[in-house]
Motif scaffolding. Structure first.
Motif, PDB file in Angstrom:
ATOM      1  N   MET A 259      31.137 -60.997  29.038  1.00  0.00           N
ATOM      2  CA  MET A 259      30.140 -60.769  29.570  1.00  0.00           C
ATOM      3  C   MET A 259      30.572 -60.592  31.693  1.00  0.00           C
ATOM      4  N   GLU A 260      29.631 -60.823  31.656  1.00  0.00           N
ATOM      5  CA  GLU A 260      29.315 -60.569  33.688  1.00  0.00           C
ATOM      6  C   GLU A 260      28.736 -61.226  34.049  1.00  0.00           C
ATOM      7  N   ALA A 261      29.254 -62.074  34.991  1.00  0.00           N
ATOM      8  CA  ALA A 261      28.142 -62.861  36.048  1.00  0.00           C
ATOM      9  C   ALA A 261      27.842 -62.140  37.263  1.00  0.00           C
ATOM     10  N   GLU A 262      26.695 -62.184  37.710  1.00  0.00           N
ATOM     11  CA  GLU A 262      26.141 -62.079  38.214  1.00  0.00           C
ATOM     12  C   GLU A 262      25.349 -62.736  39.847  1.00  0.00           C
ATOM     13  N   PHE A 263      25.538 -62.783  40.715  1.00  0.00           N
ATOM     14  CA  PHE A 263      24.235 -63.745  41.570  1.00  0.00           C
ATOM     15  C   PHE A 263      24.292 -62.980  42.260  1.00  0.00           C
ATOM     16  N   ILE A 264      22.197 -63.052  42.128  1.00  0.00           N
ATOM     17  CA  ILE A 264      21.401 -62.279  42.895  1.00  0.00           C
ATOM     18  C   ILE A 264      21.246 -63.343  43.813  1.00  0.00           C
ATOM     19  N   THR A 265      20.759 -63.007  45.312  1.00  0.00           N
ATOM     20  CA  THR A 265      19.955 -63.734  46.543  1.00  0.00           C
ATOM     21  C   THR A 265      18.159 -62.609  46.108  1.00  0.00           C
ATOM     22  N   SER A 266      17.276 -62.390  45.228  1.00  0.00           N
ATOM     23  CA  SER A 266      15.855 -62.224  45.030  1.00  0.00           C
ATOM     24  C   SER A 266      15.897 -62.041  43.357  1.00  0.00           C
ATOM     25  N   LEU A 267      14.330 -62.544  43.159  1.00  0.00           N
ATOM     26  CA  LEU A 267      14.865 -62.537  41.433  1.00  0.00           C
ATOM     27  C   LEU A 267      13.760 -61.181  41.286  1.00  0.00           C
ATOM     28  N   GLU A 268      13.904 -60.074  42.969  1.00  0.00           N
ATOM     29  CA  GLU A 268      13.487 -58.778  42.771  1.00  0.00           C
ATOM     30  C   GLU A 268      14.579 -58.084  41.845  1.00  0.00           C
ATOM     31  N   GLN A 269      16.203 -58.832  41.937  1.00  0.00           N
ATOM     32  CA  GLN A 269      17.066 -57.997  41.547  1.00  0.00           C
ATOM     33  C   GLN A 269      17.089 -58.049  39.944  1.00  0.00           C
ATOM     34  N   VAL A 270      16.601 -58.560  39.259  1.00  0.00           N
ATOM     35  CA  VAL A 270      15.852 -58.732  37.587  1.00  0.00           C
ATOM     36  C   VAL A 270      14.504 -58.160  37.268  1.00  0.00           C
ATOM     37  N   ASP A 271      14.482 -58.012  35.973  1.00  0.00           N
ATOM     38  CA  ASP A 271      13.104 -57.270  35.509  1.00  0.00           C
ATOM     39  C   ASP A 271      12.790 -58.790  35.071  1.00  0.00           C
ATOM     40  N   ALA A 272      11.317 -58.659  35.778  1.00  0.00           N
ATOM     41  CA  ALA A 272      10.920 -59.842  34.663  1.00  0.00           C
ATOM     42  C   ALA A 272       9.956 -60.245  33.997  1.00  0.00           C
ATOM     43  N   SER A 273      11.204 -58.550  33.307  1.00  0.00           N
ATOM     44  CA  SER A 273      10.462 -58.948  31.643  1.00  0.00           C
ATOM     45  C   SER A 273      11.919 -59.807  30.637  1.00  0.00           C
TER      46      SER A 273
ATOM     47  N   TRP B 241      17.066 -73.106  50.872  1.00  0.00           N
ATOM     48  CA  TRP B 241      17.430 -72.760  49.556  1.00  0.00           C
ATOM     49  C   TRP B 241      17.279 -71.254  49.645  1.00  0.00           C
ATOM     50  N   GLN B 242      18.432 -70.741  49.781  1.00  0.00           N
ATOM     51  CA  GLN B 242      18.790 -69.203  49.428  1.00  0.00           C
ATOM     52  C   GLN B 242      19.099 -69.566  48.334  1.00  0.00           C
ATOM     53  N   PRO B 243      18.214 -68.730  47.313  1.00  0.00           N
ATOM     54  CA  PRO B 243      18.206 -68.172  46.470  1.00  0.00           C
ATOM     55  C   PRO B 243      19.832 -67.641  46.097  1.00  0.00           C
ATOM     56  N   CYS B 244      20.724 -67.894  44.579  1.00  0.00           N
ATOM     57  CA  CYS B 244      21.325 -67.049  44.155  1.00  0.00           C
ATOM     58  C   CYS B 244      21.632 -67.143  42.997  1.00  0.00           C
ATOM     59  N   HIS B 245      20.501 -66.969  42.628  1.00  0.00           N
ATOM     60  CA  HIS B 245      20.932 -67.276  40.555  1.00  0.00           C
ATOM     61  C   HIS B 245      21.401 -66.012  39.910  1.00  0.00           C
ATOM     62  N   LEU B 246      22.047 -67.392  39.054  1.00  0.00           N
ATOM     63  CA  LEU B 246      23.253 -66.470  38.329  1.00  0.00           C
ATOM     64  C   LEU B 246      22.309 -65.677  36.662  1.00  0.00           C
ATOM     65  N   VAL B 247      23.026 -64.156  37.062  1.00  0.00           N
ATOM     66  CA  VAL B 247      22.326 -64.018  35.364  1.00  0.00           C
ATOM     67  C   VAL B 247      23.327 -63.223  35.218  1.00  0.00           C
TER      68      VAL B 247
ATOM     69  N   ALA C 242      21.698 -64.995  29.173  1.00  0.00           N
ATOM     70  CA  ALA C 242      21.107 -65.809  30.198  1.00  0.00           C
ATOM     71  C   ALA C 242      21.407 -66.025  31.220  1.00  0.00           C
ATOM     72  N   ALA C 243      20.151 -66.662  32.016  1.00  0.00           N
ATOM     73  CA  ALA C 243      20.465 -66.915  33.565  1.00  0.00           C
ATOM     74  C   ALA C 243      20.066 -68.639  33.350  1.00  0.00           C
ATOM     75  N   LEU C 244      19.813 -68.843  35.186  1.00  0.00           N
ATOM     76  CA  LEU C 244      19.931 -70.041  35.797  1.00  0.00           C
ATOM     77  C   LEU C 244      19.959 -70.088  37.220  1.00  0.00           C
ATOM     78  N   PRO C 245      18.491 -71.016  37.237  1.00  0.00           N
ATOM     79  CA  PRO C 245      17.716 -70.222  38.395  1.00  0.00           C
ATOM     80  C   PRO C 245      18.920 -70.794  39.984  1.00  0.00           C
ATOM     81  N   LEU C 246      19.296 -70.724  41.039  1.00  0.00           N
ATOM     82  CA  LEU C 246      20.694 -71.449  41.547  1.00  0.00           C
ATOM     83  C   LEU C 246      19.973 -70.861  42.783  1.00  0.00           C
ATOM     84  N   TYR C 247      20.734 -72.186  43.723  1.00  0.00           N
ATOM     85  CA  TYR C 247      20.476 -72.085  45.178  1.00  0.00           C
ATOM     86  C   TYR C 247      21.286 -72.451  45.905  1.00  0.00           C
ATOM     87  N   LEU C 248      21.899 -71.830  47.297  1.00  0.00           N
ATOM     88  CA  LEU C 248      22.813 -72.253  47.979  1.00  0.00           C
ATOM     89  C   LEU C 248      21.919 -73.349  49.377  1.00  0.00           C
ATOM     90  N   LYS C 249      22.464 -73.825  49.078  1.00  0.00           N
ATOM     91  CA  LYS C 249      21.746 -75.150  49.782  1.00  0.00           C
ATOM     92  C   LYS C 249      22.270 -75.334  50.979  1.00  0.00           C
TER      93      LYS C 249
END
Length: 382
Positions: free
Chosen positions: A1-15, A48-54, A63-70
Motif C-alpha cells: 500500500m502506498e501513501a500519498e500526501f496531497i496539497t489539494s483535492l484537485e489531485q484526487v478524482d471526486a469519484s 490551514w494548508q491541505p495535506c490530505h492523506l490518500v 482509503a483517505a483522510l482529510p488532513l491539514y498542516l496547521k
C-alpha cells in the motif's frame, strides 16, 4: 500500500474520494473540501494548508483522510493552547502540527474512509504509520483527529493516540408530530418560558422563513455573508474565517444540503441562520444579524431548526459547540471525541496523563448538565 500526501483535492478524482466517503455527510464531500481551498479559506496563508492523506493499492484509492498542516490552533474547537505553551517551555516547537478535521466545523462525522475490501484495522494501521513517517521527515510535533465517530476514536486510542472526551448539546427527535409535542415533555415552568421566548418574535414584528437549496437566492447568499462578517467583527474583531466566495460560490452548489432561516422586519432582512444537513442530522453552523432583537437568536438558530427536523423527519440536530444555554431548550449533553498522537515520548506521556485526569471531570460535567434538562423526568416538581 502506498501513501500519498496531497496539497489539494484537485489531485484526487471526486469519484474516488466520494466513493469512499459518500456524499450524505456534507462536510467530507469532495466538492465541499475542494471548495474551501478554491474560495481561499484553507490555504498556507490561513494556517490551514491541505495535506490530505490518500492510500492506494496498485494505484487504486482504498482509503483517505482529510488532513491539514496547521501553523496555529484556531478554528478547531478542541483546545490545545496549554499544550503549545508546554512545548515552548520545553524548548520545542508545537507548530507545525497535523490536524484531521473539518475546518471551522466541530461536527462529529466520518474521518478515515476506506473500501470494504480494506478492513478498519488495516486502514488505521496504514494511515497512522504514514502520518508518523511524514511527521518525522517534516519535523512535525503531533497529529490530532478531531470529532471522529466513537469506533474510530477507540481504534486510534488502542494505537496510542490519546483520547479526549468533550460534551456538546444535541437535540434528538423522538418521533414528534409537531413542536408542541416536543414541548409536552417539558416541565410546565420551562414550557411557559420557551413559549414566552417564541412569542417575543411576533411582538417585535419579526417574520421568519426557512429556505432550502435553490430557494436560497444569490441575493440571500450575499446578504448572509454580510451578516456573518458584521457579527464576527463584533465578537472577535475580524471578519471571520470564511470568504465571500465560500457563501456565494461554493454553498449554492450543495443543493438541498443547505438550509437558511431568514428573519425580516417590515420586509427588510435583519438576520439569518445557516444550517447544513445529511439524511439524519441537521447541523447548525452560522449566524449573523444587523440588529439585536430579544430571543431572535434562539428562534432562528434553535427553535426553527427543531421545527425543521420534526417536519422533515430528521433524527438529530447538532447546533455546534459549547453553549450551556442550549440545555434548558431541550438539547441533551452528548459525548464528542478527539485523538492525539504526540511525537516526543516525554510530552506524549504528559498528554496521556492530562487526558486521563480530564476524563472524570468531563463525565461529571455531563452528569450535572443532565440534571438541568427541562424535561419532566429530570426536574424537581413545579
Amino acid at each position: 500500500m502506498e501513501a500519498e500526501f496531497i496539497t489539494s483535492l484537485e489531485q484526487v478524482d471526486a469519484s474516488d474520494w466520494d466513493g469512499l466517503f459518500g456524499t450524505d455527510y456534507p462536510f467530507t464531500r469532495h466538492k465541499f473540501l475542494l471548495g474551501l481551498e478554491q474560495t481561499d479559506c484553507t490555504t498556507a496563508e490561513s494556517g490551514w494548508q491541505p495535506c490530505h492523506l490518500v492510500l492506494r493499492d496498485a494505484g487504486v484509492v482504498v482509503a483517505a483522510l482529510p488532513l491539514y498542516l496547521k501553523s496555529h490552533s484556531y478554528g478547531e474547537y478542541v483546545f490545545d493552547w496549554s499544550w503549545a505553551r508546554a512545548w515552548e517551555r520545553s524548548g520545542l516547537q508545537y507548530y507545525p502540527k497535523l490536524v484531521s478535521a473539518i475546518p471551522f466545523t466541530p461536527a462529529t462525522g466520518p474521518r478515515l474512509a476506506h473500501t470494504p475490501a480494506l478492513n478498519a484495522a488495516a486502514a488505521m494501521d496504514a494511515a497512522l504509520s504514514a502520518i508518523q513517517q511524514f511527521a518525522a521527515g517534516q519535523d512535525i510535533s503531533s497529529w490530532h483527529l478531531l470529532f471522529p465517530e466513537k469506533d474510530v476514536s477507540d481504534g486510534f486510542l488502542a494505537r496510542q493516540c490519546h483520547q479526549r472526551a468533550a460534551v456538546q448539546f444535541h437535540w434528538f427527535n423522538n418521533g414528534y408530530d409537531n413542536f408542541d409535542a416536543f414541548l409536552a415533555e417539558f416541565s410546565s415552568r420551562k414550557r411557559k418560558n420557551l413559549r414566552r421566548e417564541r412569542r417575543r418574535i411576533d411582538e417585535q414584528g419579526l417574520e421568519l422563513s426557512t429556505l432550502e437549496g435553490e430557494q436560497i437566492s444569490a441575493e440571500d447568499w450575499e446578504r448572509f455573508h454580510h451578516f456573518y462578517q458584521i457579527t464576527y467583527a463584533k465578537r472577535s474583531g475580524h471578519g471571520g474565517y470564511l470568504s465571500r466566495e465560500f457563501f456565494t460560490e461554493l454553498l449554492p452548489t450543495l443543493g438541498q444540503q443547505v438550509v437558511m432561516v431568514i428573519a425580516r422586519r417590515e420586509q427588510r432582512a435583519v438576520a439569518a441562520a445557516l444550517y447544513f444537513r445529511s439524511s439524519d442530522t441537521l447541523f447548525g453552523r452560522y449566524w449573523g444579524c444587523l440588529e439585536e432583537y430579544d430571543c431572535l437568536h434562539f428562534e432562528a438558530c434553535y427553535y426553527r431548526g427543531i421545527e425543521y427536523c420534526i417536519e422533515n423527519g430528521v433524527a438529530r440536530f447538532d447546533p455546534g459547540a459549547q453553549g450551556e444555554h442550549k440545555i434548558q431548550r431541550g438539547f441533551r449533553p452528548t459525548d464528542t471525541w478527539s485523538n492525539h498522537w504526540i511525537a516526543d515520548p516525554n510530552l506524549s506521556a504528559a498528554v496521556a496523563d492530562f487526558t486521563r485526569s480530564e476524563l472524570p471531570h468531563t463525565a461529571e460535567y455531563k452528569r450535572e448538565a443532565q440534571t438541568l434538562l427541562p424535561f419532566k423526568n429530570t426536574n424537581s416538581p413545579d
